[in-house]
Design a protein around this motif. Structure first.
Motif, mmCIF file in Angstrom:
data_model
loop_
_atom_site.group_PDB
_atom_site.id
_atom_site.type_symbol
_atom_site.label_atom_id
_atom_site.label_comp_id
_atom_site.label_asym_id
_atom_site.label_seq_id
_atom_site.Cartn_x
_atom_site.Cartn_y
_atom_site.Cartn_z
ATOM 1 N N TYR A 51 0.834 -1.210 0.000
ATOM 2 C CA TYR A 51 0.000 0.000 0.000
ATOM 3 C C TYR A 51 0.864 1.253 0.000
ATOM 4 N N ASP A 52 1.942 1.251 0.779
ATOM 5 C CA ASP A 52 2.838 2.418 0.826
ATOM 6 C C ASP A 52 3.457 2.695 -0.541
ATOM 7 N N VAL A 53 3.902 1.645 -1.231
ATOM 8 C CA VAL A 53 4.541 1.827 -2.540
ATOM 9 C C VAL A 53 3.496 2.227 -3.582
ATOM 10 N N GLU A 54 2.333 1.584 -3.562
ATOM 11 C CA GLU A 54 1.255 1.920 -4.507
ATOM 12 C C GLU A 54 0.822 3.376 -4.392
ATOM 13 N N SER A 55 0.708 3.834 -3.177
ATOM 14 C CA SER A 55 0.207 5.187 -2.929
ATOM 15 C C SER A 55 1.288 6.256 -3.023
ATOM 16 N N LYS A 56 2.517 5.825 -3.283
ATOM 17 C CA LYS A 56 3.681 6.731 -3.383
ATOM 18 C C LYS A 56 4.083 7.326 -2.033
ATOM 19 N N LYS A 57 3.561 6.743 -0.960
ATOM 20 C CA LYS A 57 4.012 7.135 0.382
ATOM 21 C C LYS A 57 5.482 6.713 0.565
ATOM 22 N N ALA A 58 5.855 5.626 -0.125
ATOM 23 C CA ALA A 58 7.240 5.145 -0.124
ATOM 24 C C ALA A 58 7.712 5.015 -1.561
ATOM 25 N N ASP A 59 9.009 5.257 -1.771
ATOM 26 C CA ASP A 59 9.595 5.127 -3.105
ATOM 27 C C ASP A 59 9.776 3.667 -3.499
ATOM 28 N N LEU A 60 10.229 2.868 -2.547
ATOM 29 C CA LEU A 60 10.468 1.443 -2.774
ATOM 30 C C LEU A 60 10.119 0.687 -1.506
ATOM 31 N N GLY A 61 10.017 -0.643 -1.634
ATOM 32 C CA GLY A 61 9.694 -1.469 -0.483
ATOM 33 C C GLY A 61 10.639 -2.646 -0.327
ATOM 34 N N ILE A 62 10.676 -3.148 0.902
ATOM 35 C CA ILE A 62 11.469 -4.328 1.250
ATOM 36 C C ILE A 62 10.570 -5.229 2.075
ATOM 37 N N VAL A 63 10.480 -6.499 1.692
ATOM 38 C CA VAL A 63 9.716 -7.463 2.478
ATOM 39 C C VAL A 63 10.601 -8.665 2.765
ATOM 40 N N LEU A 124 18.613 -0.414 -4.219
ATOM 41 C CA LEU A 124 18.349 1.021 -4.116
ATOM 42 C C LEU A 124 19.200 1.847 -5.076
ATOM 43 N N GLU A 125 20.394 1.392 -5.369
ATOM 44 C CA GLU A 125 21.316 2.169 -6.200
ATOM 45 C C GLU A 125 21.157 1.908 -7.698
ATOM 46 N N THR A 126 20.402 0.889 -8.069
ATOM 47 C CA THR A 126 20.299 0.508 -9.474
ATOM 48 C C THR A 126 19.074 1.136 -10.111
ATOM 49 N N PRO A 127 19.264 1.901 -11.183
ATOM 50 C CA PRO A 127 18.112 2.486 -11.881
ATOM 51 C C PRO A 127 17.524 1.511 -12.904
ATOM 52 N N PHE A 128 16.276 1.745 -13.269
ATOM 53 C CA PHE A 128 15.617 1.020 -14.343
ATOM 54 C C PHE A 128 16.216 1.476 -15.660
ATOM 55 N N GLU A 129 16.589 0.540 -16.519
ATOM 56 C CA GLU A 129 17.215 0.879 -17.796
ATOM 57 C C GLU A 129 16.224 1.443 -18.812
ATOM 58 N N GLY A 130 14.955 1.085 -18.679
ATOM 59 C CA GLY A 130 13.986 1.537 -19.677
ATOM 60 C C GLY A 130 14.275 0.885 -21.016
ATOM 61 N N GLY A 131 14.181 1.668 -22.084
ATOM 62 C CA GLY A 131 14.465 1.138 -23.416
ATOM 63 C C GLY A 131 13.594 -0.064 -23.735
ATOM 64 N N ARG A 132 14.217 -1.123 -24.232
ATOM 65 C CA ARG A 132 13.470 -2.315 -24.633
ATOM 66 C C ARG A 132 12.713 -2.964 -23.475
ATOM 67 N N HIS A 133 13.157 -2.686 -22.239
ATOM 68 C CA HIS A 133 12.518 -3.287 -21.074
ATOM 69 C C HIS A 133 11.201 -2.594 -20.716
ATOM 70 N N ALA A 134 11.056 -1.336 -21.097
ATOM 71 C CA ALA A 134 9.871 -0.562 -20.703
ATOM 72 C C ALA A 134 8.585 -1.183 -21.240
ATOM 73 N N ASN A 135 8.571 -1.601 -22.479
ATOM 74 C CA ASN A 135 7.364 -2.202 -23.045
ATOM 75 C C ASN A 135 7.037 -3.522 -22.348
ATOM 76 N N ARG A 136 8.047 -4.289 -22.009
ATOM 77 C CA ARG A 136 7.829 -5.553 -21.310
ATOM 78 C C ARG A 136 7.239 -5.323 -19.925
ATOM 79 N N VAL A 137 7.756 -4.318 -19.234
ATOM 80 C CA VAL A 137 7.233 -4.003 -17.903
ATOM 81 C C VAL A 137 5.776 -3.569 -17.990
ATOM 82 N N LYS A 138 5.424 -2.792 -19.009
ATOM 83 C CA LYS A 138 4.024 -2.377 -19.183
ATOM 84 C C LYS A 138 3.101 -3.572 -19.348
ATOM 85 N N LYS A 139 3.605 -4.645 -19.950
ATOM 86 C CA LYS A 139 2.797 -5.843 -20.195
ATOM 87 C C LYS A 139 2.594 -6.702 -18.939
ATOM 88 N N ILE A 140 3.326 -6.415 -17.870
ATOM 89 C CA ILE A 140 3.181 -7.197 -16.639
ATOM 90 C C ILE A 140 1.819 -6.954 -16.006
#
Length: 143
Positions: A51-63, A124-140
């Motif tokens: 809920y925190d990550v979905e609502s943007k209350k948190a940037d990322l989560g750890i479980v 935390l230090e690794t950014p999303f590359e985007g590019g060819r991966h962005a369309n695949r992520v949208k399909k998730i």
């Protein structure tokens, strides 16, 4: 960065070490985890992180749970969550780079505390590359 963290009874020591690492590096932590080793139900600690990550209350989560699987399955029920079960730094890096994972799931019974902290640091230090991966992520998402 604001990080939401949740754990069941398998992860209090992991959570404490990770929270220490996060706070010492200037991150804000929202702690939904248990501090007891008494048996608890991991969904009770995973859903608040999602809920925190979905609502943007948190940037990322750890479980964290024993295998990392149950709590990952729980948070992945949320539409905008992409939780990755990680057991090495390399998998944590790829989860961010290629899958834009927004929650890392850690298997406390199968990794050491130093490994877990190193995975969090990489995540935390690794950014999303985007590019060819962005369309695949949208399909998730099933929107």
């Amino acid at each position: 960065m604001t990080i939401s963290i949740g754990n069941d009874h398998a992860g209090p020591e992991y959570k404490n070490a990770i929270v220490d690492y996060l706070e010492s590096n200037g991150h804000i932590v929202i702690n939904h985890g248990t501090d007891t080793f008494e048996s608890v139900d991991y969904p009770d600690f995973g859903h608040p992180v999602a809920y925190d990550v979905e609502s943007k209350k948190a940037d990322l989560g750890i479980v964290i749970c024993g295998s990392g699987n149950g709590i990952a399955m729980t948070v992945n029920k949320h539409q905008d969550i992409r939780a990755a079960l990680c057991w090495t730094k390399e998998i944590a890096e790829l989860a961010r780079q290629h899958n834009d994972a927004n929650i890392i799931s850690i298997p406390a019974r199968y990794t050491s505390i130093p490994q877990a902290v190193a995975m969090v640091e990489t995540f935390l230090e690794t950014p999303f590359e985007g590019g060819r991966h962005a369309n695949r992520v949208k399909k998730i998402a099933c929107k």
